[in-house]
Design a protein around this motif. Sequence first.
Motif, mmCIF file in Angstrom:
data_model
loop_
_atom_site.group_PDB
_atom_site.id
_atom_site.type_symbol
_atom_site.label_atom_id
_atom_site.label_comp_id
_atom_site.label_asym_id
_atom_site.label_seq_id
_atom_site.Cartn_x
_atom_site.Cartn_y
_atom_site.Cartn_z
ATOM 1 N N GLY A 6 0.471 -3.474 5.263
ATOM 2 C CA GLY A 6 -0.902 -5.009 4.976
ATOM 3 C C GLY A 6 0.362 -5.956 5.296
ATOM 4 N N ALA B 173 -0.909 -7.886 7.642
ATOM 5 C CA ALA B 173 -1.174 -8.731 8.733
ATOM 6 C C ALA B 173 -1.146 -10.452 7.607
ATOM 7 C CB ALA B 173 -2.046 -8.077 9.270
ATOM 8 N N GLY C 152 -1.787 -4.218 -0.690
ATOM 9 C CA GLY C 152 -2.265 -4.000 -2.897
ATOM 10 C C GLY C 152 -3.420 -4.772 -2.297
ATOM 11 N N ASN D 24 -3.301 0.728 -5.050
ATOM 12 C CA ASN D 24 -1.442 0.568 -4.844
ATOM 13 C C ASN D 24 -0.985 0.694 -5.483
ATOM 14 O OD1 ASN D 24 -2.428 -2.381 -5.314
ATOM 15 N ND2 ASN D 24 -4.165 -2.107 -6.217
ATOM 16 N N THR E 83 4.146 -5.751 -8.930
ATOM 17 C CA THR E 83 4.095 -6.820 -9.414
ATOM 18 C C THR E 83 4.354 -7.094 -10.884
ATOM 19 O OG1 THR E 83 1.863 -8.223 -9.979
ATOM 20 C CG2 THR E 83 1.780 -6.536 -10.029
ATOM 21 N N ILE F 227 2.533 -15.275 -6.053
ATOM 22 C CA ILE F 227 3.145 -15.994 -5.093
ATOM 23 C C ILE F 227 2.026 -16.558 -4.286
ATOM 24 C CG2 ILE F 227 3.998 -15.174 -3.115
ATOM 25 C CD1 ILE F 227 5.658 -14.862 -4.804
HETATM 26 N N1 LIG Z 1 0.395 -13.083 -4.190
HETATM 27 C C1 LIG Z 1 0.690 -12.443 -5.115
HETATM 28 O O1 LIG Z 1 0.900 -13.328 -6.139
HETATM 29 C C2 LIG Z 1 1.253 -10.976 -5.552
HETATM 30 C C3 LIG Z 1 1.844 -11.302 -6.337
HETATM 31 C C4 LIG Z 1 2.445 -10.207 -7.015
HETATM 32 C C5 LIG Z 1 2.268 -8.978 -6.745
HETATM 33 N N2 LIG Z 1 1.423 -9.006 -5.140
HETATM 34 C C6 LIG Z 1 1.255 -7.527 -4.451
HETATM 35 O O2 LIG Z 1 2.373 -7.719 -3.428
HETATM 36 C C7 LIG Z 1 1.312 -6.999 -2.066
HETATM 37 C C8 LIG Z 1 0.952 -7.631 -1.018
HETATM 38 O O3 LIG Z 1 -0.008 -9.625 -1.415
HETATM 39 P P1 LIG Z 1 -0.924 -10.532 -0.504
HETATM 40 O O4 LIG Z 1 -0.423 -11.290 -1.612
HETATM 41 O O5 LIG Z 1 0.411 -10.695 0.748
HETATM 42 O O6 LIG Z 1 -1.736 -10.474 0.099
HETATM 43 P P2 LIG Z 1 -2.719 -10.482 0.956
HETATM 44 O O7 LIG Z 1 -4.439 -10.052 0.247
HETATM 45 O O8 LIG Z 1 -2.555 -12.091 1.727
HETATM 46 O O9 LIG Z 1 -2.490 -9.083 1.983
HETATM 47 C C9 LIG Z 1 -3.057 -7.686 1.445
HETATM 48 C C10 LIG Z 1 -2.812 -7.215 2.898
HETATM 49 O O10 LIG Z 1 -3.010 -5.783 2.765
HETATM 50 C C11 LIG Z 1 -4.134 -5.402 3.445
HETATM 51 N N3 LIG Z 1 -4.228 -4.233 3.099
HETATM 52 C C12 LIG Z 1 -5.224 -4.609 1.753
HETATM 53 N N4 LIG Z 1 -6.131 -3.356 1.755
HETATM 54 C C13 LIG Z 1 -5.283 -2.534 2.873
HETATM 55 C C14 LIG Z 1 -5.426 -0.447 2.427
HETATM 56 N N5 LIG Z 1 -6.429 -0.331 1.779
HETATM 57 N N6 LIG Z 1 -4.713 -0.580 4.135
HETATM 58 C C15 LIG Z 1 -4.013 -1.326 4.854
HETATM 59 N N7 LIG Z 1 -4.082 -2.358 4.306
HETATM 60 C C16 LIG Z 1 -4.703 -3.320 3.572
HETATM 61 C C17 LIG Z 1 -4.855 -6.483 3.532
HETATM 62 O O11 LIG Z 1 -5.620 -6.873 5.509
HETATM 63 C C18 LIG Z 1 -4.071 -7.643 3.960
HETATM 64 O O12 LIG Z 1 -3.539 -8.053 5.227
HETATM 65 C C19 LIG Z 1 -0.067 -6.404 -2.760
HETATM 66 O O13 LIG Z 1 0.454 -5.049 -3.425
HETATM 67 C C20 LIG Z 1 0.282 -7.348 -3.793
HETATM 68 O O14 LIG Z 1 -0.232 -6.532 -4.813
HETATM 69 C C21 LIG Z 1 1.452 -10.076 -4.734
#
Ligand SMILES: NC(=O)c1ccc[n+]([C@@H]2O[C@H](COP(=O)([O-])OP(=O)(O)OC[C@H]3O[C@@H](n4cnc5c(N)ncnc54)[C@H](O)[C@@H]3O)[C@@H](O)[C@H]2O)c1
Length: 265
Positions: A16, A18, A95, A117, A145, A190
């Motif tokens: 993930g 990107a 995720g 996840n 999370t 975040i």
């Molecule tokens: N942003 C928040 O508030 C937050 C809070 C707690 C936890 N998280 C966790 O942080 C992690 C990153 O989240 P983010 O906020 O950066 O999200 P985001 O949507 O900005 O980035 C997620 C990336 O994962 C990739 N992705 C999704 N499904 C995939 C798959 N099956 N295989 C490979 N790549 C895949 C997407 O293409 C994307 O580039 C996640 O696990 C999320 O649960 C985020």
Amino acid sequence: MTTEGRFADTVVLVTGGASGIGRAVVERAAREGAKVAIIDKNGEGAIRLAEALQKKGHGAVGLAGDITDADAIANAVEDAVRALGDIGVLVNNAGGTSAQTFDDMDPAHWRADVELNLNGAYFVTRAAVPSMLRRGGGAIVNVATVNGLTSISEPAYSAAKAGLIQFTRQLAVEYGPRGIRANTVIPGSIRTPIWDHRLKDRPNLFDVLQRWYPVGRIGVPDDIAAAVLFLSSAEAGFINGASLVVDGGLMAGLPQMTHDIHEAG
Ligand SMILES: NC(=O)c1ccc[n+]([C@@H]2O[C@H](COP(=O)([O-])OP(=O)(O)OC[C@H]3O[C@@H](n4cnc5c(N)ncnc54)[C@H](O)[C@@H]3O)[C@@H](O)[C@H]2O)c1
């Protein structure tokens, strides 16, 4: 404190990578000397980011890969190793969530959230561990999370992330003796594109949410990248099986209850 060169000659693989938190980890790791492998379902995004990093002189490869497809992900990990060398740091970051409440959910949502996840992190780890062992060890950081600690919403996502926290402890105990440490980072809210669909309908959502955060703001991707890379670094050599909550104090207490005890009523 300078962290320059902290990951010199280390291959850091980020799922993930990107977007959002993953992208911040990739960019920070590259700045600190790592060769970065970006695996993302959004293959174009992964390749674009790798090319941008290469132009700046960093070792980088971008690969399309869906972490829920065990065979495809094994191939992507193999391609990353072929391109950059054995993996020193694995960040299981990809995720996301598909349903808000138990009412909204059907078995397909449940399966999709657990697959993405929890099972996905297992598939990637399974593919990466032989390379890490060949190298003589390394570090795994799994991104969970606060939903994995307390009920906020999104039951399947939350259950899967709670499973991820426990999976990490299992890895820590089984692979610690072979030189691989495993830890979890537990982010609060975040600012990343994962929120876009909610912000579309409620542009002031972050203003409302930040009231819950004792530090007075919600997080930015680099808050999490800093924690992920600390746990991945040699400085964290005695930290294994730990969960680092990075949430501005959200999980530290119940300020609304405190307010009600002292002020309400
Ligand atoms: N942003 C928040 O508030 C937050 C809070 C707690 C936890 N998280 C966790 O942080 C992690 C990153 O989240 P983010 O906020 O950066 O999200 P985001 O949507 O900005 O980035 C997620 C990336 O994962 C990739 N992705 C999704 N499904 C995939 C798959 N099956 N295989 C490979 N790549 C895949 C997407 O293409 C994307 O580039 C996640 O696990 C999320 O649960 C985020």
